[in-house]
Design a protein around this motif. Structure first.
Motif, PDB file in Angstrom:
ATOM      1  N   ALA A 165       0.907  -1.193   0.209  1.00 18.88           N
ATOM      2  CA  ALA A 165      -0.026  -0.121  -0.076  1.00 18.88           C
ATOM      3  C   ALA A 165       0.960   1.263   0.017  1.00 18.88           C
ATOM      4  CB  ALA A 165      -0.966   0.073   1.168  1.00 18.88           C
ATOM      5  N   ALA A 166       1.880   1.329   0.990  1.00 18.58           N
ATOM      6  CA  ALA A 166       2.697   2.261   0.942  1.00 18.58           C
ATOM      7  C   ALA A 166       3.669   2.597  -0.436  1.00 18.58           C
ATOM      8  CB  ALA A 166       3.802   2.216   2.007  1.00 18.58           C
ATOM      9  N   ARG A 167       4.002   1.510  -1.149  1.00 13.49           N
ATOM     10  CA  ARG A 167       4.875   1.559  -2.070  1.00 13.49           C
ATOM     11  C   ARG A 167       3.945   1.961  -3.447  1.00 13.49           C
ATOM     12  NH1 ARG A 167       9.137  -1.002  -5.868  1.00 13.49           N
ATOM     13  NH2 ARG A 167       8.398  -3.168  -6.116  1.00 13.49           N
ATOM     14  N   ARG A 168       2.678   1.741  -3.492  1.00 14.58           N
ATOM     15  CA  ARG A 168       1.869   1.966  -4.637  1.00 14.58           C
ATOM     16  C   ARG A 168       0.893   3.163  -4.463  1.00 14.58           C
ATOM     17  NH1 ARG A 168       4.960  -0.435  -8.485  1.00 14.58           N
ATOM     18  NH2 ARG A 168       5.234  -2.694  -7.890  1.00 14.58           N
ATOM     19  N   ASN A 169       1.130   3.579  -3.159  1.00 12.26           N
ATOM     20  CA  ASN A 169       0.195   4.846  -2.742  1.00 12.26           C
ATOM     21  C   ASN A 169      -1.401   4.584  -2.904  1.00 12.26           C
ATOM     22  OD1 ASN A 169       2.091   6.763  -2.094  1.00 12.26           O
ATOM     23  ND2 ASN A 169       2.646   6.936  -4.212  1.00 12.26           N
TER      24      ASN A 169
END
Lengths: 239, 239
Positions: free
Chosen positions: B169-173
């Motif tokens: 989630a953090a990586r793909r925003n």
DNA sequence: ACTCGTCTTGCGTGATCCCGCATCTTTTTC
DNA sequence: GAAAAAGATGCGGGATCACGCAAGACGAGT
């Protein structure tokens, strides 16, 4: 003496044919098969006791073929001629070679000289010949120094196939907790942590990460996983 | 006209050389490299605009090499000559080819005739040539009929790398919940359930199972995963 | 503008996983 | 044969995953 060549790349096949002709003048006949399926049949039909075979073939790979061939005639001598020395392949071969059988494992990147020498050693002298690089691999896989031990390896495969801890416990007849212990050791040996240094984020799912690392370290590969998959299905049906 | 051949198997390399000589008499010089690293450098030094390259090489694979080459000179024409038509490779190539660039993708199993024809088409006519089998693959990957869509594919890679939902989630925003939704669709498209028919046992860890299935379906493979791994590390460092 | 389908996001629950602590049974070692 | 090392199993808790339910966001169509 006659020799059977099993190799799906026609260039490599003719290269092998030339090498065999040059290295083994006593060879009277050469048969060729371009996949493992046909290779098995020809080995049976011609009662070939001397085989040179590629490991990675699309329709039926070398390990599968070798297994059935050795099951029927354990004294068959097989020289595996492979592109890679992945631990997965080395383990795969080591698991199926019958006691006392002569076999060889040489890389395609080896010099022609080395290939010819191996051909004579195994088919004339009945010696086992294993390439230096492959040998190194084998050491690492057997010696448990930092390598993954056999039981752990089984668990690793099961995890890679997508089984839950509980299912693995059932399959291997051990308790759930033991499975988790094995996994713990696997994580350690594969160098799988989660903090990745600094702070809170960038976390890994250890189970999935372990599979990824094992994959990138060539501990598992496509062929090995597919073989394991059919074994898994047999077990699932039997249960 | 001059042509650069990048291929790590010497047999295949000389086969390619012969094919180029036969198909392209207007070719004045042929350069050869036996891995992607050297290939990149030679492409730069000789300003080669015409390249024939293998996809799977040990030290630096074809996709990586092509990417840097195309980054420096987007009008370079590259013919990929590969053993496989794995969806992972096709996607990998599709993602890096610059707009309007001419390229080709032919399988090593293709006839010599087909190879020569492709050589002329791409290097003389500047046409794109894609093998029939590869084409089929491409349809399946782009048409979202039952195929995995691009966003899902990214998630799949992240999962295969061993990231946790939160990290993805953090990586793909996107939100954690969105990641889980994507995963849900992935499970469905990959045909991953857990009951496997009868009863309670034989359960799968969906996340790990999905990776296994994707792997066996050639959606992901070694090279692709390794590329993604370096991207991941860059991201981890940046964060 | 209104509605419909698709996508995103939050909340909450039960199952699973990760793993420390403790017990008991092998196997190894001297 | 006893001490020591290694492995198996149970208990328990905190974190993560799988996933149903539902409310807002956005573009497409009539």
């Amino acid at each position: 003496m006659q020799i059977l060549i099993v190799e799906d790349d026609s260039l490599h096949r003719s290269y092998l044919r030339d090498a065999v002709n040059a290295a083994l003048p006593e060879c009277k006949a050469i048969f060729e098969a371009d996949n493992g399926m046909i290779g098995e049949r020809m080995a049976r039909d011609h009662k070939s006791a001397h085989i040179v075979m590629d490991l990675q073939m699309q329709t039926r790979n070398g390990i599968e073929a070798a297994r059935t061939i050795w099951k029927e005639r354990p004294d068959t001598r097989i020289l595996f001629w492979s592109n890679y020395s992945d631990e997965a392949y080395v383990r795969g071969v080591a698991r199926i070679v019958p006691d006392g059988a002569a076999f060889g494992y040489v890389l395609k990147s080896a010099s022609e000289e080395r290939l010819k020498l191996a051909l004579r050693s195994i088919f004339i002298e009945a010696q086992c010949v294993i390439d230096r690089e492959v040998r190194g691999m084998q050491q690492k896989s057997l010696g448990q120094a930092k390598g993954v031990n056999d039981i752990e390896y089984e668990i690793l495969i099961d995890v890679a196939l997508g089984l839950t801890d509980r299912a693995i416990a059932a399959r291997r007849n051990i308790s759930l907790r033991s499975v988790q212990n094995r996994l713990q050791q696997l994580y350690e040996k594969l160098g799988v942590y989660q903090t990745s240094g600094d702070g809170r984020d960038g976390r890994f799912n250890l189970r999935a990460r372990a599979v990824a690392v094992a994959f990138m370290r060539k501990l598992i590969n496509y062929n090995g996983l597919e073989r394991s998959e059919v074994e898994l299905n047999e077990w699932l049906d039997a249960d």
